[in-house]
Enzyme design. Structure first.
Site, PDB file in Angstrom:
ATOM      1  N   HIS A  50       0.863  -1.184   0.000  1.00  0.00           N
ATOM      2  CA  HIS A  50       0.000   0.000   0.000  1.00  0.00           C
ATOM      3  C   HIS A  50       0.904   1.239   0.000  1.00  0.00           C
ATOM      4  O   HIS A  50       2.127   1.131   0.134  1.00  0.00           O
ATOM      5  CB  HIS A  50      -0.941   0.014   1.221  1.00  0.00           C
ATOM      6  CG  HIS A  50      -0.254   0.091   2.545  1.00  0.00           C
ATOM      7  ND1 HIS A  50      -0.110  -0.985   3.408  1.00  0.00           N
ATOM      8  CD2 HIS A  50       0.368   1.128   3.170  1.00  0.00           C
ATOM      9  CE1 HIS A  50       0.548  -0.615   4.482  1.00  0.00           C
ATOM     10  NE2 HIS A  50       0.855   0.666   4.367  1.00  0.00           N
TER      11      HIS A  50
HETATM   12  P1  TYD Z   1      -1.416  -2.868   8.279  1.00  0.00           P
HETATM   13  O1  TYD Z   1      -0.950  -1.460   8.155  1.00  0.00           O
HETATM   14  O2  TYD Z   1      -2.514  -3.320   7.351  1.00  0.00           O
HETATM   15  O3  TYD Z   1      -0.182  -3.841   8.124  1.00  0.00           O
HETATM   16  P2  TYD Z   1       0.617  -4.281   6.813  1.00  0.00           P
HETATM   17  O4  TYD Z   1       0.311  -3.272   5.738  1.00  0.00           O
HETATM   18  O5  TYD Z   1       2.054  -4.291   7.207  1.00  0.00           O
HETATM   19  O6  TYD Z   1       0.160  -5.633   6.469  1.00  0.00           O
HETATM   20  O7  TYD Z   1      -1.875  -3.117   9.775  1.00  0.00           O
HETATM   21  C1  TYD Z   1      -2.299  -4.392  10.238  1.00  0.00           C
HETATM   22  C2  TYD Z   1      -3.315  -4.191  11.338  1.00  0.00           C
HETATM   23  O8  TYD Z   1      -2.770  -3.447  12.409  1.00  0.00           O
HETATM   24  C3  TYD Z   1      -4.563  -3.446  10.890  1.00  0.00           C
HETATM   25  O9  TYD Z   1      -5.684  -4.080  11.494  1.00  0.00           O
HETATM   26  C4  TYD Z   1      -4.407  -2.061  11.458  1.00  0.00           C
HETATM   27  C5  TYD Z   1      -3.532  -2.273  12.672  1.00  0.00           C
HETATM   28  N1  TYD Z   1      -2.624  -1.136  12.921  1.00  0.00           N
HETATM   29  C6  TYD Z   1      -2.906  -0.260  13.936  1.00  0.00           C
HETATM   30  O10 TYD Z   1      -3.927  -0.385  14.641  1.00  0.00           O
HETATM   31  N2  TYD Z   1      -2.043   0.768  14.169  1.00  0.00           N
HETATM   32  C7  TYD Z   1      -0.932   0.938  13.419  1.00  0.00           C
HETATM   33  O11 TYD Z   1      -0.154   1.889  13.666  1.00  0.00           O
HETATM   34  C8  TYD Z   1      -0.661   0.038  12.334  1.00  0.00           C
HETATM   35  C9  TYD Z   1       0.543   0.212  11.447  1.00  0.00           C
HETATM   36  C10 TYD Z   1      -1.537  -0.994  12.124  1.00  0.00           C
END
Ligand code: TYD
Length: 134
Positions: A50
């Site tokens: 993303h």
């Molecule tokens: P996500 O950003 O989708 O992770 P990646 O892109 O690395 O796979 O985040 C995964 C989960 O964690 C999603 O449910 C949102 C949560 N999250 C938070 O609550 N706070 C944060 O700062 C981050 C980065 C993720």
């Protein structure tokens, strides 16, 4: 300018071992609003995939290794993070993917904004539109 911009963090090493210090608006080039870390990543998992509209981050691999792909809509570059004294700068409107996590990888990320689900761009075509590459 290269998409891959790194901070070489000063290492304080002595007979006890090693230490790195991070300070906002000093060796970290923004005020830190949020810190998160990724660990225990299962084999073959790809994270990220993303971009963000308004988010600057510095990623530091504290243990183990992973491979970052950064893409600004024109160029795609890669870097393997495997050293806790290297911080990878990830700017706004940069598509990022993380691959090849080692089982012992602990990836810490410092961010200049609080978590905001609405700031994510999950679709690569939307990302290209926003960067005006299509
Ligand atoms: P996500 O950003 O989708 O992770 P990646 O892109 O690395 O796979 O985040 C995964 C989960 O964690 C999603 O449910 C949102 C949560 N999250 C938070 O609550 N706070 C944060 O700062 C981050 C980065 C993720």
């Amino acid at each position: 300018m290269s998409l891959v911009q790194v901070l070489n963090l000063q290492l304080f090493s002595d007979e006890q071992g090693s230490l790195v210090a991070l300070e906002e608006n000093n060796n970290i080039p923004f005020a830190i609003k949020r810190v998160y870390y990724i660990f225990g990543t299962k084999p073959g998992v790809v994270r990220g995939v993303h971009a963000h509209r308004n988010l600057k981050q510095v990623a530091i691999c504290l243990s183990g290794s992973c491979r970052f792909v950064l893409d600004d809509g024109i160029n795609r570059e890669e870097i393997v993070l495997d050293c806790p004294t290297v911080g990878l700068i990830i700017n706004d409107l940069c598509w990022r993917e993380m691959h090849d996590f080692s089982s012992d990888c602990v990836l810490m990320v410092l961010a200049d904004q609080p978590y905001d689900a609405a700031d994510y761009i999950h679709d690569y075509q939307d990302f290209l539109l926003l960067t005006k590459q299509i």
